[in-house]
Design an enzyme around this catalytic site. Sequence first.
Site, PDB file in Angstrom:
ATOM      1  N   CYS A 121      60.032  47.024  35.742  1.00 26.98           N
ATOM      2  CA  CYS A 121      60.375  45.603  35.557  1.00 26.98           C
ATOM      3  C   CYS A 121      61.164  45.370  34.274  1.00 26.98           C
ATOM      4  O   CYS A 121      61.799  44.324  34.114  1.00 26.98           O
ATOM      5  CB  CYS A 121      59.110  44.763  35.549  1.00 26.98           C
ATOM      6  SG  CYS A 121      58.093  45.022  37.001  1.00 26.98           S
TER       7      CYS A 121
ATOM      8  N   HIS B  21      60.123  37.945  32.425  1.00 29.34           N
ATOM      9  CA  HIS B  21      59.955  38.632  33.707  1.00 29.34           C
ATOM     10  C   HIS B  21      59.063  37.781  34.605  1.00 29.34           C
ATOM     11  O   HIS B  21      58.035  37.259  34.157  1.00 29.34           O
ATOM     12  CB  HIS B  21      59.345  40.010  33.469  1.00 29.34           C
ATOM     13  CG  HIS B  21      58.910  40.693  34.723  1.00 29.34           C
ATOM     14  ND1 HIS B  21      59.711  40.767  35.836  1.00 29.34           N
ATOM     15  CD2 HIS B  21      57.747  41.321  35.050  1.00 29.34           C
ATOM     16  CE1 HIS B  21      59.069  41.402  36.796  1.00 29.34           C
ATOM     17  NE2 HIS B  21      57.874  41.746  36.337  1.00 29.34           N
TER      18      HIS B  21
ATOM     19  N   ASN C   8      57.854  38.575  42.773  1.00 33.04           N
ATOM     20  CA  ASN C   8      58.154  39.472  41.644  1.00 33.04           C
ATOM     21  C   ASN C   8      59.087  40.576  42.126  1.00 33.04           C
ATOM     22  O   ASN C   8      58.691  41.428  42.912  1.00 33.04           O
ATOM     23  CB  ASN C   8      56.828  40.051  41.125  1.00 33.04           C
ATOM     24  CG  ASN C   8      57.015  41.079  40.013  1.00 33.04           C
ATOM     25  OD1 ASN C   8      58.112  41.594  39.800  1.00 33.04           O
ATOM     26  ND2 ASN C   8      55.940  41.382  39.315  1.00 33.04           N
TER      27      ASN C   8
HETATM   28  C1  LIG Z   1      46.914  40.307  40.591  1.00 30.83           C
HETATM   29  C2  LIG Z   1      46.275  39.071  39.965  1.00 30.83           C
HETATM   30  C3  LIG Z   1      46.970  37.809  40.450  1.00 30.83           C
HETATM   31  C4  LIG Z   1      44.827  39.010  40.375  1.00 30.83           C
HETATM   32  O1  LIG Z   1      44.226  37.870  39.798  1.00 30.83           O
HETATM   33  P1  LIG Z   1      42.873  38.006  39.025  1.00 30.83           P
HETATM   34  O2  LIG Z   1      42.516  36.659  38.587  1.00 30.83           O
HETATM   35  O3  LIG Z   1      43.020  39.058  37.973  1.00 30.83           O
HETATM   36  O4  LIG Z   1      41.923  38.489  40.184  1.00 30.83           O
HETATM   37  P2  LIG Z   1      40.696  39.490  40.106  1.00 30.83           P
HETATM   38  O5  LIG Z   1      41.149  40.853  40.507  1.00 30.83           O
HETATM   39  O6  LIG Z   1      39.994  39.355  38.780  1.00 30.83           O
HETATM   40  O7  LIG Z   1      39.764  38.919  41.218  1.00 30.83           O
HETATM   41  C5  LIG Z   1      39.183  37.605  41.102  1.00 30.83           C
HETATM   42  C6  LIG Z   1      38.502  37.251  42.401  1.00 30.83           C
HETATM   43  O8  LIG Z   1      39.508  37.040  43.411  1.00 30.83           O
HETATM   44  C7  LIG Z   1      39.302  37.946  44.508  1.00 30.83           C
HETATM   45  N1  LIG Z   1      40.601  38.404  44.955  1.00 30.83           N
HETATM   46  C8  LIG Z   1      41.336  39.431  44.487  1.00 30.83           C
HETATM   47  N2  LIG Z   1      42.498  39.500  45.146  1.00 30.83           N
HETATM   48  C9  LIG Z   1      42.498  38.500  46.038  1.00 30.83           C
HETATM   49  C10 LIG Z   1      43.437  38.059  46.964  1.00 30.83           C
HETATM   50  N3  LIG Z   1      44.611  38.639  47.146  1.00 30.83           N
HETATM   51  N4  LIG Z   1      43.126  36.963  47.701  1.00 30.83           N
HETATM   52  C11 LIG Z   1      41.955  36.325  47.565  1.00 30.83           C
HETATM   53  N5  LIG Z   1      41.017  36.710  46.669  1.00 30.83           N
HETATM   54  C12 LIG Z   1      41.299  37.789  45.917  1.00 30.83           C
HETATM   55  C13 LIG Z   1      38.459  39.052  43.959  1.00 30.83           C
HETATM   56  O9  LIG Z   1      37.703  39.649  44.976  1.00 30.83           O
HETATM   57  C14 LIG Z   1      37.600  38.334  42.959  1.00 30.83           C
HETATM   58  O10 LIG Z   1      36.561  37.680  43.646  1.00 30.83           O
HETATM   59  P3  LIG Z   1      35.102  37.493  42.977  1.00 30.83           P
HETATM   60  O11 LIG Z   1      35.330  36.635  41.759  1.00 30.83           O
HETATM   61  O12 LIG Z   1      34.321  36.793  44.039  1.00 30.83           O
HETATM   62  O13 LIG Z   1      34.622  38.860  42.635  1.00 30.83           O
HETATM   63  C15 LIG Z   1      46.373  39.126  38.424  1.00 30.83           C
HETATM   64  O14 LIG Z   1      45.533  40.124  37.907  1.00 30.83           O
HETATM   65  C16 LIG Z   1      47.760  39.392  37.932  1.00 30.83           C
HETATM   66  O15 LIG Z   1      48.663  38.612  38.153  1.00 30.83           O
HETATM   67  N6  LIG Z   1      47.945  40.502  37.183  1.00 30.83           N
HETATM   68  C17 LIG Z   1      49.234  40.853  36.639  1.00 30.83           C
HETATM   69  C18 LIG Z   1      50.157  41.092  37.737  1.00 30.83           C
HETATM   70  C19 LIG Z   1      51.498  41.414  37.247  1.00 30.83           C
HETATM   71  O16 LIG Z   1      51.968  40.779  36.372  1.00 30.83           O
HETATM   72  N7  LIG Z   1      52.077  42.402  37.818  1.00 30.83           N
HETATM   73  C20 LIG Z   1      53.389  42.790  37.563  1.00 30.83           C
HETATM   74  C21 LIG Z   1      53.561  43.347  36.256  1.00 30.83           C
HETATM   75  S1  LIG Z   1      55.151  43.864  36.217  1.00 30.83           S
END
Ligand SMILES: CC(C)(COP(=O)(O)OP(=O)(O)OC[C@H]1O[C@@H](n2cnc3c(N)ncnc32)[C@H](O)[C@@H]1OP(=O)(O)O)[C@@H](O)C(=O)NCCC(=O)NCCS
Length: 337
Positions: free
Chosen positions: A122, A262, A293
Amino acid sequence: MAAISSVTGAPHAAILGIGAYRPSREIPNSEVVEAIDSSDEWIQQRSGIKQRRWATPEETIQLMSVGAAREAIERAGIVPEQIDCVIVATVTHLLQTPAIATAIAHELGTQNAAAFDISAACAGFCHGVSLAADMVRSGSAGHALVIGVERLSDITDLYDRGTAFIFADGAGAAVVGPSDTPGIGPVVWGSDGEQYDLIRQKEDWRDVVGTPTVPGSGVMPHLVMEGNPVFRWASFAMAKVGQQALDRAGIGVDDLDVFVPHQANMRIIDAMARSMKLPQHVRIARDIAEQGNTSAASIPLALHRMIEEGEARSGDTALLIAFGAGLAYAAQVVTVP
Ligand SMILES: CC(C)(COP(=O)(O)OP(=O)(O)OC[C@H]1O[C@@H](n2cnc3c(N)ncnc32)[C@H](O)[C@@H]1OP(=O)(O)O)[C@@H](O)C(=O)NCCC(=O)NCCS
């Protein structure tokens, strides 16, 4: 010892034109939720993404790159023959060799321009802009073309809850050329290899070649991501990098007109803006809502949308900051073309 001549280039470099190619398939959240047991509401709340764009089979890395590059070249007011170097930032040209940049340079009609691909995920586009600016100033290229292009849909596991709704396809391009005034500030770039594994290709090519099935997917290697640590790193460490880029350019947040981070996650964008204490007047790129993204393509696509919609005007001062797998990052202040 023989005396070796050296060359010098233009006094300054600037981005002269930006182009974009957005793939034709618009995929709303409703089309991805079933496979990952998610909902439109969850995706919008956690990422800000309403839809993403995915390429058709015909919309190849080369086709999208050439489309974006032609627009950037036209907007720069030059012809392809004036381009001396083509840099393609991508992680989804799925042939190890040759570099796709050579085919793109040829199709565009450059005169045997130097052409190579770079892999900085990225952060690739901002790496490319830095290299191009150095080339123009040092004399190794009159004009350089930087392309960020991805078909992340090819390596996304549609059943992976952590990535299936995030990644998308597209291409953005910039022509970097000579300028009377500095249009590209000093780059602040680096890497944190201690976190090398946080975003990665899950399977080694050697393990999938000839393998009929890779769990969950077919035969393609997929991207996997540890979402939480990436989120924390991007929200906090990258705001500091953004501030360093402003410091190195000799400006403050009040001098900024446009912020183009980004497009990883809307919450990361908001957290960075808060950490950097960006004033109200700074307009912030939010292309991710409609585009997803697109890794190396995300910054030029986002800037292109802002220019198209009148949110970024020629002569505005913009902070670009890119970060991702590696973990690698790069940021610089630029003048909007
Ligand atoms: C991927 C992302 C959106 C996930 O969000 P998050 O808030 O961290 O989610 P978590 O993994 O902590 O999970 C939170 C809850 O949502 C649930 N969950 C995870 N993915 C899910 C999805 N796709 N849909 C619905 N629920 C989901 C989990 O099971 C968890 O449930 P619980 O609280 O009952 O245990 C976030 O971590 C993110 O944006 N990270 C950076 C991504 C990024 O920038 N990537 C590119 C870099 S170049």
